[in-house]
Design a protein around this motif. Structure first.
Motif, PDB file in Angstrom:
ATOM      1  N   SER A 660     -33.473  58.857   4.084  1.00  0.00           N
ATOM      2  CA  SER A 660     -33.864  60.203   4.012  1.00  0.00           C
ATOM      3  C   SER A 660     -35.528  60.259   3.741  1.00  0.00           C
ATOM      4  CB  SER A 660     -33.324  61.200   3.138  1.00  0.00           C
ATOM      5  OG  SER A 660     -33.492  60.682   1.956  1.00  0.00           O
ATOM      6  N   ASP A 661     -36.398  61.137   4.507  1.00  0.00           N
ATOM      7  CA  ASP A 661     -37.718  60.875   4.316  1.00  0.00           C
ATOM      8  C   ASP A 661     -38.124  61.595   3.038  1.00  0.00           C
ATOM      9  OD1 ASP A 661     -37.863  60.081   6.829  1.00  0.00           O
ATOM     10  OD2 ASP A 661     -37.766  62.014   7.589  1.00  0.00           O
ATOM     11  N   GLU A 663     -41.762  62.972   0.849  1.00  0.00           N
ATOM     12  CA  GLU A 663     -43.114  63.552   0.868  1.00  0.00           C
ATOM     13  C   GLU A 663     -43.832  63.064  -0.004  1.00  0.00           C
ATOM     14  OE1 GLU A 663     -42.336  67.667   1.170  1.00  0.00           O
ATOM     15  OE2 GLU A 663     -41.212  67.618   3.048  1.00  0.00           O
ATOM     16  N   GLY A 664     -44.782  62.204   0.173  1.00  0.00           N
ATOM     17  CA  GLY A 664     -45.737  61.636  -0.821  1.00  0.00           C
ATOM     18  C   GLY A 664     -45.225  60.744  -1.901  1.00  0.00           C
ATOM     19  N   GLY A 665     -44.098  60.205  -1.420  1.00  0.00           N
ATOM     20  CA  GLY A 665     -43.165  59.444  -2.392  1.00  0.00           C
ATOM     21  C   GLY A 665     -42.473  60.268  -3.183  1.00  0.00           C
ATOM     22  N   LYS A 666     -42.050  61.624  -2.952  1.00  0.00           N
ATOM     23  CA  LYS A 666     -41.349  62.437  -3.710  1.00  0.00           C
ATOM     24  C   LYS A 666     -40.030  62.901  -2.900  1.00  0.00           C
ATOM     25  CE  LYS A 666     -44.172  61.976  -7.481  1.00  0.00           C
ATOM     26  NZ  LYS A 666     -43.960  61.428  -8.551  1.00  0.00           N
ATOM     27  N   LEU A 667     -39.229  63.289  -3.612  1.00  0.00           N
ATOM     28  CA  LEU A 667     -37.877  63.927  -2.909  1.00  0.00           C
ATOM     29  C   LEU A 667     -38.437  65.475  -2.570  1.00  0.00           C
ATOM     30  CD1 LEU A 667     -34.968  63.188  -5.196  1.00  0.00           C
ATOM     31  CD2 LEU A 667     -35.211  62.373  -2.899  1.00  0.00           C
ATOM     32  N   PRO A 668     -38.305  65.665  -1.194  1.00  0.00           N
ATOM     33  CA  PRO A 668     -38.594  67.193  -0.858  1.00  0.00           C
ATOM     34  C   PRO A 668     -38.011  68.342  -1.621  1.00  0.00           C
ATOM     35  CG  PRO A 668     -37.101  66.085   0.741  1.00  0.00           C
ATOM     36  CD  PRO A 668     -37.469  65.079   0.012  1.00  0.00           C
ATOM     37  N   ALA A 669     -36.891  68.312  -2.146  1.00  0.00           N
ATOM     38  CA  ALA A 669     -36.119  69.155  -2.910  1.00  0.00           C
ATOM     39  C   ALA A 669     -35.236  68.662  -3.928  1.00  0.00           C
ATOM     40  CB  ALA A 669     -35.334  70.109  -2.002  1.00  0.00           C
ATOM     41  N   CYS A 692     -36.137  56.992   1.317  1.00  0.00           N
ATOM     42  CA  CYS A 692     -35.429  56.384   0.260  1.00  0.00           C
ATOM     43  C   CYS A 692     -33.852  55.882   0.745  1.00  0.00           C
ATOM     44  CB  CYS A 692     -35.615  57.547  -1.086  1.00  0.00           C
ATOM     45  SG  CYS A 692     -34.716  59.075  -0.742  1.00  0.00           S
ATOM     46  N   LEU A 693     -33.393  55.440  -0.207  1.00  0.00           N
ATOM     47  CA  LEU A 693     -31.888  55.389   0.279  1.00  0.00           C
ATOM     48  C   LEU A 693     -31.005  56.183  -0.450  1.00  0.00           C
ATOM     49  CD1 LEU A 693     -30.117  53.079   1.690  1.00  0.00           C
ATOM     50  CD2 LEU A 693     -29.830  52.189  -0.791  1.00  0.00           C
ATOM     51  N   ASN A 694     -30.298  57.051   0.463  1.00  0.00           N
ATOM     52  CA  ASN A 694     -29.589  58.139  -0.261  1.00  0.00           C
ATOM     53  C   ASN A 694     -28.124  57.698  -1.003  1.00  0.00           C
ATOM     54  OD1 ASN A 694     -30.879  60.342   0.500  1.00  0.00           O
ATOM     55  ND2 ASN A 694     -30.339  60.595   2.483  1.00  0.00           N
TER      56      ASN A 694
END
Length: 1501
Positions: A660-661, A663-669, A692-694
């Motif tokens: 999953s993608d 944003e700035g090295g952080k989880l979007p949600a 990142c690996l989900n």
């Protein structure tokens, strides 16, 4: 006086004298010169000639012979003997000397006419009767002694006149009556006597030298019938000279030699003559020469004959070139006939004389150098093999030995077979039989040679019958069920199928039956079976033959059925078959073309791949296996572009499924997953990481269904392989995956309160997330270690440095994740899902583990926990749990199931804790776990400890490949805050433990390591020992470097830097866990032990002694800075620096020095050092054995032979040092109770490697062991062995018994050697043996009598068991004692008296055990009492048969206890009846005499 000889019935002329019926003549012997002068120089004129002829005719007429007979030959009287007597008297008289001369002159003149000569040579009639034929006139005249020599000379001189006379000029042979030369020769045969054999022989040899070849051959062949035995020497010398001039006469010369009555000296001379002709003789005459030599063999000359024949006979090498020249001719060529004749001559001779076979085997056995062996050796072994069953076993063993030693090589067999089909045809069954034997051997070299023999036989014999026989034999091997034999047979079939697939198609019906038994093959063999039929299918698809196409269709149909089968066992078989077919049909190098009506090979392969993938999509394990098999295929085979394109598209879906993608090295949600918060772990790329690996989302969503995470590692492995193939080995296109973070549960859940706040389902998700994360990192290491291990040169140095840094961090992540998972599996027992399918042993026990069997198992366990509270249900549910799988279906548990249920672990963890207990704790129910751990106590995570909870399920993990061990070679302290050598030891420890487990697989199986035998670790099943050694040999210097670092820390006590560890920990992205513990001392000792274990196991891997370069690298890596001179004391000759022997001494010295450090730190470390020293000595012994197998006695052998005993003595000293070391409490690791097994090993080493085991045993048993108190008290070491105490007494007691039995067994063998027929035994030798026997008896008596002070049942049981075994072995030397009793009566009687002390104590032990019903002891009583009964009667027989002054009597033995006090018992109320009852209880079937039970031991005085 003239010697006369009578005729013999054989062709050989007799040597005994014959007395004629009339006296010998009193006249001087005529000389040859006189005869020649009278016949040639003074030949009579015509008138004189007529006169002399008339006188001759008149003399014959007076004797009754009519010379002039118009009707035919001369007419002889009815009694020819009277004629000869009359002529002899007439010519012998001194008054008739002129008459004799005139008669001979007249006869000479008469035979000047060829007609007259022929008349006197042909058979004559008697008394004018034409029907009565007899000997010729010349024959009768030759039997007149007074004129015999003159007539012989006369006829021999006539012989040259008829050399070229042939009445039939057309070339046809004439009859005997028309061939005057042959008629003359025939008259010399079988004469009753020879008056002057020497003169006649000389004359004959002169004429023989000028004879034409044909006549010369006939005369030579007739010599035994012509001359006497006293002329054998002259004949042999003459024939030798003729052979030097013309070898064409070799055959009649050999025939003549065979029939001459030769003495030993002449026989040796003719053997020498014949041997000198082997090298120069024509090939057509060779069979006769060989037959003569072999049939002339005696015990005195057979070795010389065999040696010369092997050295000079080169008929195979010479004929091969000629055979190639005649290969285009129809029928057998002359050369082939000659070779066949030679082999036939050898075969018949070997069959006729068994001494030849024995001597040939002895001669071959003495040959040591491969260059001394020749092609003829193979033929000789084959001929001996064909001659009968008596020597077939010897031939098989000899051939195997020579093949293993490299003396008989494949090229030699090629010279026997290739181009010689007609020659080998008769020997085909024997060659096939030897091939069967070799292919069934355990040794790899022998099986390899057998494979080559099968291949050659198939290639050379193109007829259908022979090839069917070859295939039938191979199928029989496949059906044997013996793994190595099946492997080799299938390897042979693969070889044949790859080379001669088109030739095999018509014969495929002979091997198609293998497809009916696919389920019994291991996966390795399944690959081979499918490879065979895939080659056939490939050839069949390009064949226009309908039969061939049916084979391909049948194979494809079988595979499709298997893939579609819901049973995993058959689905697995189908997947293997599918990918093996794809490897053949889809090979990019495949140039075969199919017919227009068929699909192309690539289309068929692609369709098979799609079908297999579709059938596996709903099942995780089959899909994992599909990916793994496809990876293996891509690693060694290049597939066609359409197939590679399809695989590339499939692995391209990896991103959408698992990533999953960011944003700035952080989880979007920040979402919740089953109520769990997630966070990013282990982000090596920081804010620039785009993905990142989900793991957490996928783990939570798939808890109740097939998990996509189960296929994640295999899918990534396939992705990495495809990427490497597409980019010349580079993984630059997917390098973001190496540093990307993992989406895992929040770290707050790993505190005490956070963990207790979770429900059971959430705990499962947390544990599964950790499990999948650990396996993801394992595959990352597997993939990216290829970029830095030197396997691919596709990356820059800077990129390598970056990858190395990330790999070290990922290894820290892996250590952390597995430590964390291990800790929390103890809190939440869970059956982890398998991430690769076990493929070594097919069957439901291993294949029916579907996705997330833990859920069903958890429910079943929860139910069982409540039901098991009832005592009546415990046994029932225990049985049900063992016989039901995850689906609740009943099945028979396999050995592997039982081992896994028991929590079997590798050997290095077994010593730390009982794994079965650990796993049983781990499998408690969820509800029990909640009740037991509802407190807020923190969960301690120990990084360096063995992951015991994980080890029970380690087989489910993805394996680390061998390339990952290259991490051990990376320079340490990257990005370090200080040069702390201990900071990276936990990483090295992790890799060393994995290396240890892989070495366990290659180490020969033992009872302690049963799991290794059942399943091969993934990635190693297709790897040989040599390949594995080649991959790890670069690690040896790094192992030594890490070991030195650990030893330095242990020795100097260097302080470690906690900041260094924390810095590395944080840089790897590991979350901060408050209860994380790193035990430095545990890490140091574990690395110490693991490196020594790995060194020991590598040193004793199978066949490492043959890999001299690897062995040298290993030993060289573990050399001390300087080898002390004392290590070479007593070694002669001293090894040269750099030699293997020198390196062995250096490695031994290095570990010996380590022992001092270990003794000051830990008992376990010291014991590991001693065991490593034993491994070095064992390796030296194996190296010596290999040298003896190869080149026998060489300089190197002598050097190793000097090193071995010196190292053994030092090993015994080191073991003694450990046993006698004064261990302090803190160095004992929980006391002596858990050290029994180690003490036992060290004590065995001490005893077996001492200078005198017998004396040491007596000292320990009689002086040391009795000082140990029977109760646990304040221990004292006044005996000098602190390791000997009440806690370890049983161990010492058992070892002393075992070693004493071993000593007695060796003495029995020595006695057996002395009893063999030979020269008298030395008096000193007997005395030494009796002294050794006395020592052994003293030991067993002392050990048995210790039962009086030690009341442990275990000790008593061992006394009864080993005491009975000792008596049984002692009985085997009674014949020896009886033989030497007269001379050594006193020592023998003392032996018996001393041993009686032990047997009485054993009697008391048996009686006490029966009274107390101690079954541990009573089970051993019957066999022990039988041995003692035999001992009793053997002693009685010994004293009875020898006239000694001893008195022997038997009586009832009183019932006494161990202290010697009489026990009041009912035995003395009714002694005999009690004896009967007691005997019935002791013996099976009541077959022992009733008086024996109390009569075991008697007095001997």
């Amino acid at each position: 006086m003239v010697q006369l000889h009578h005729p013999a019935s054989s062709r050989k002329r007799p040597s005994s004298a014959f007395i004629p019926p009339f006296p010998p003549p009193k006249i001087p012997k005529p000389t040859t010169a006189t005869t020649n002068n009278s016949d040639n120089s003074q030949r009579p004129s015509g008138d004189d000639s007529e006169t002399l002829i008339e006188k001759m005719v008149s003399v014959l007429a007076d004797a009754g012979c009519t010379l002039v007979n118009p009707t035919g030959p001369p007419c002889l009287p009815s009694e020819p003997l009277k004629l000869r007597r009359h002529l002899h008297r007439l010519f012998s008289s001194s008054d008739n000397a002129s008459l004799r001369s005139d008669f001979l002159s007249g006869f000479s003149s008469y035979i000047q006419s060829p007609k007259n000569l022929r008349r006197v040579l042909i058979s004559s009639s008697r008394d004018g009767s034409v029907s009565t034929k007899g000997d010729s006139l010349v024959r009768h005249l030759l039997l007149v002694p007074s004129i015999q020599l003159d007539l012989q000379n006369m006829l021999l001189e006539k012989l040259p006149e008829y050399f070229d006379v042939n009445p039939y000029p057309s070339g046809t042979s004439c009859s005997l009556d028309d061939d005057v030369a042959r008629l003359i020769l025939n008259h010399f045969r079988w004469l009753d006597f020879l008056t002057d054999s020497n003169a006649f022989t000389d004359k004959l040899m002169q004429v023989l030298s000028i004879c034409p070849l044909d006549l010369k051959k006939e005369i030579i062949g007739s010599l035994p019938e012509i001359i006497g035995d006293q002329n054998n020497k002259a004949v042999v010398d003459s024939l030798e000279r003729m052979l030097q001039e013309d070898l064409a006469i070799i055959v009649p010369v050999l025939d003549s030699f065979s029939n001459l009555n030769l003495d030993d000296q002449l026989q040796e001379q003719v053997i020498t003559i014949a041997l000198s002709c082997i090298r120069t003789i024509d090939a057509e005459h060779m069979p006769y020469l060989l037959r003569f030599l072999l049939l002339s063999a005696t015990t005195a000359n057979v070795r010389r004959i065999i040696f010369q024949m092997r050295e000079q006979l080169k008929f195979i090498g010479v004929s091969n070139s000629r055979a190639m020249q005649h290969s285009k001719l129809k029928g057998k060529s002359p050369v082939d006939n000659t070779e066949a004749s030679i082999l036939d001559a050898l075969r018949s001779s070997l069959r006729f004389k068994n001494i030849l076979c024995q001597e040939i085997l002895k001669e071959l056995k003495t040959l040591e150098n491969p260059r001394d062996h020749k092609v003829i050796d193979i033929w000789l072994l084959m001929l001996i093999y064909m001659n009968g069953e008596s020597l077939q076993k010897s031939v098989e063993k000899m051939l195997k030995k020579k093949i293993i030693e490299g003396c008989i090589q494949e090229v030699m067999f090629d010279q026997c077979i290739h181009g010689n089909k007609e020659l080998v045809q008769d020997y085909f069954p024997s060659f096939l039989s030897l091939s069967e034997y070799l292919l069934a051997c355990k040794e790899q070299k022998a099986r390899g040679f057998g494979i080559h023999m099968y291949t050659c036989l198939f290639e050379e014999f193109i007829d259908t019958y022979s090839r069917q026989e070859v295939l039938g034999a191979l199928v029989a091997h496949v059906g044997s069920g013996i793994n190595f034999e099946v492997n080799s047979a299938l390897d042979t079939m693969i070889l044949l199928a790859s080379k001669y697939s088109e030739k095999l198609i018509p014969l495929s019906s002979h091997i198609n039956g293998i497809l009916d038994y696919l389920e019994v093959f291991s996966v390795e063999n399944l690959h081979k079976v499918y490879e065979v039929f895939s080659h056939l299918a490939l050839a069949a698809r390009s064949s226009e033959d309908s039969f061939g196409s049916s084979i391909a269709n049948e194979l494809l149909m079988i595979v499709r059925k298997q893939v579609s089968n819901p049973d995993l066992k058959f689905k697995k078989m189908g997947l293997i078959g599918t990918l093996k077919i794809v490897s053949c049909l889809g090979d990019a190098n495949n140039t075969t073309h199919t017919s227009l009506t068929q699909k192309s090979n690539s289309e068929e392969a692609l369709e098979l791949l799609k079908t297999s993938l579709d059938s596996c999509k709903q099942l995780s394990l089959p899909l994992v296996m599909f990916y793994d098999e496809l990876v293996t295929l891509l690693n060694y085979r290049t597939l066609q572009p359409p197939i590679m394109e399809w695989i590339g598209k499939h692995v391209g879906e990896f991103e959408s499924i698992f990533l999953s993608d960011l944003e700035g090295g952080k989880l979007p949600a920040k979402d919740l997953y089953c109520g769990l918060e997630g966070e990013l772990w282990m982000n090596l790329d920081g804010d620039i990481s785009p993905i990142c690996l989900n793991i957490l989302p996928l783990a939570s969503s798939s808890l109740q269904s097939a998990s996509s995470l189960q296929i994640l590692p295999a899918n990534f492995l396939l992705l990495s392989v495809v990427e490497r193939l597409a980019n010349q080995g580079s993984l630059g296109g997917i390098d973001a995956l190496l540093g990307c973070p993992l989406h895992l549960p929040s770290s707050k859940y790993f505190s005490g309160a956070g963990w207790q706040s979770l429900i059971g389902k959430q705990k499962q998700i947390v544990c599964l997330s950790l499990y999948y994360a650990a396996n993801w990192i394992r595959e990352l290491l597997n993939a990216f270690c290829t970029q830095v291990s030197g396997k691919f040169e596709c990356t820059s140095q800077a990129t390598k440095e970056e990858i190395i840094g990330k790999l070290l961090k990922r290894l820290r992540n892996l250590v952390f994740l597995e430590s964390l998972l291990n800790s929390y599996l103890k809190q939440c027992p869970l059956s982890l899902p398998e991430l690769h399918l076990h493929v070594e042993h097919p069957g439901p026990a291993l294949l029916n583990h579907l996705t997330h069997v833990g859920n069903v198992e958890k429910k079943n366990e929860h139910k069982k926990t409540h039901e098991s509270s009832s005592p009546n249900n415990k046994r029932k549910h225990k049985k049900a749990s063992m016989n039901s799988d995850a689906d609740g279906k009943l099945k028979q548990p396999t050995i592997l199931d039982v081992l896994r249920k028991a929590g079997a672990v590798t050997s290095q963890e077994a010593s730390n804790e009982d794994s079965s207990g650990q796993l049983s704790k781990g499998r408690t129910s969820e509800s029990t776990g909640h009740h037991a751990r509802d407190s807020n106590e923190p969960v301690t995570v120990e990084v360096s400890a063995v992951a015991k909870a994980l080890e029970a399920q380690r087989f489910k993990f993805r394996p680390l490949l061998v390339d990952c061990f290259s991490i051990l070679t990376f320079s340490k302290n990257r990005d370090s805050c200080c040069p702390d050598p201990a900071a990276e030891l936990p990483l090295h420890l992790y890799l060393l433990r994995d290396l240890h487990s892989k070495l366990d697989y290659f180490t020969p199986a033992s009872k302690q390591n049963l799991v290794r035998c059942l399943s091969a670790p993934p990635g190693l099943s297709s790897m040989t020992v040599n390949e594995f050694l080649g991959k790890i040999r670069l690690l040896f210097p790094s192992l030594k470097k890490h070991f030195d670092g650990v030893v330095y820390i242990l020795k100097e006590g260097a302080e470690t830097c906690p900041e260094h560890w924390n810095f590395q920990w944080a840089s790897a992205g590991n979350p901060d866990i408050p209860d994380l513990v790193l035990s430095n001392s545990s890490v140091f000792t574990s690395v110490f032990k693991e490196i020594l274990c790995c060194f020991s196991k590598i040193l004793n891997l199978p066949d490492i002694q043959t890999e001299k370069s690897v062995l040298s690298d290993l030993l060289e890596a573990f050399q001390p800075i300087r080898i002390p001179d004392c290590i070479f004391s007593g070694i002669q000759p001293i090894p040269s620096p750099g030699s293997i022997e020198y390196l062995y001494c250096g490695a031994f010295s290095f570990v010996e020095d380590i022992l001092d450090t270990a003794c000051s730190f830990s008992f376990f470390l010291a014991s590991e050092a001693v065991l490593t020293l034993e491994s070095v000595v064992t390796s030296v012994q194996k190296f010596f054995d290999k040298l003896m197998e190869g080149n026998a006695k060489t300089v190197r052998t002598g050097c190793v032979l000097g090193v071995l005993p010196a190292l053994r003595i030092r090993l015994g000293t080191s073991a003694q040092k450990l046993l006698s070391h004064n261990w302090e409490g803190e160095n004992l690791e929980n006391g002596w109770k858990s050290k029994g097994e180690i003490v036992q090993k060290i004590l065995h080493i001490y005893l077996e490697n001492s200078e005198s085991t017998s004396n040491l045993l007596e000292e320990l048993a009689c002086s040391i062991l009795p000082q140990v108190p029977c109760k646990t008290t304040v221990e004292n070491d006044c005996h000098g062995f602190p390791t000997l105490c009440s806690a370890t007494f049983v161990v010492w007691y058992r070892v002393l018994h075992e070693e004493n039995l071993a000593i007695l067994t060796k003495l029995v063998k020595e006695v057996g050697v002395l009893e063999k027929p030979r020269a008298g035994v030395q008096h000193e030798t007997v005395e030494k043996l009796l002294i050794k026997l006395r020592h052994s008896v003293n030991v067993v008596v002392s050990l048995v009598n210790m039962c009086k002070t030690h009341d442990k049942v275990t000790v008593h049981a061992m006394a009864v068991k080993y005491g009975g075994k000792f008596v049984d072995s002692f009985l085997k030397v009674f014949d020896f004692l009886q033989t030497h009793f007269q001379v050594h009566s006193e020592p023998v009687i003392q032996l018996v008296k001393e041993l009686q002390k032990a047997t009485r104590t054993i009697q008391a032990l048996c009686s006490e055990a029966k009274g107390l019903k101690q079954t541990v002891i009573t089970t051993k009583i019957p066999s022990t009492k039988r041995s003692m009964e035999r001992f009793l009667f053997r002693v009685k027989a010994l004293l009875h048969t020898t006239s000694s002054g001893c008195t022997f009597w038997m009586g009832n033995l009183k019932h006494k206890d161990l202290t010697g006090q009489v026990v009041s018992s009912q035995a003395y109320v009714d002694d005999q009846n009690e004896n009967v009852d007691e005997d019935l209880m002791e013996t099976v079937g009541g077959d022992q005499p009733t008086s024996v039970t109390s009569d075991e031991d008697r007095e001997v005085e």
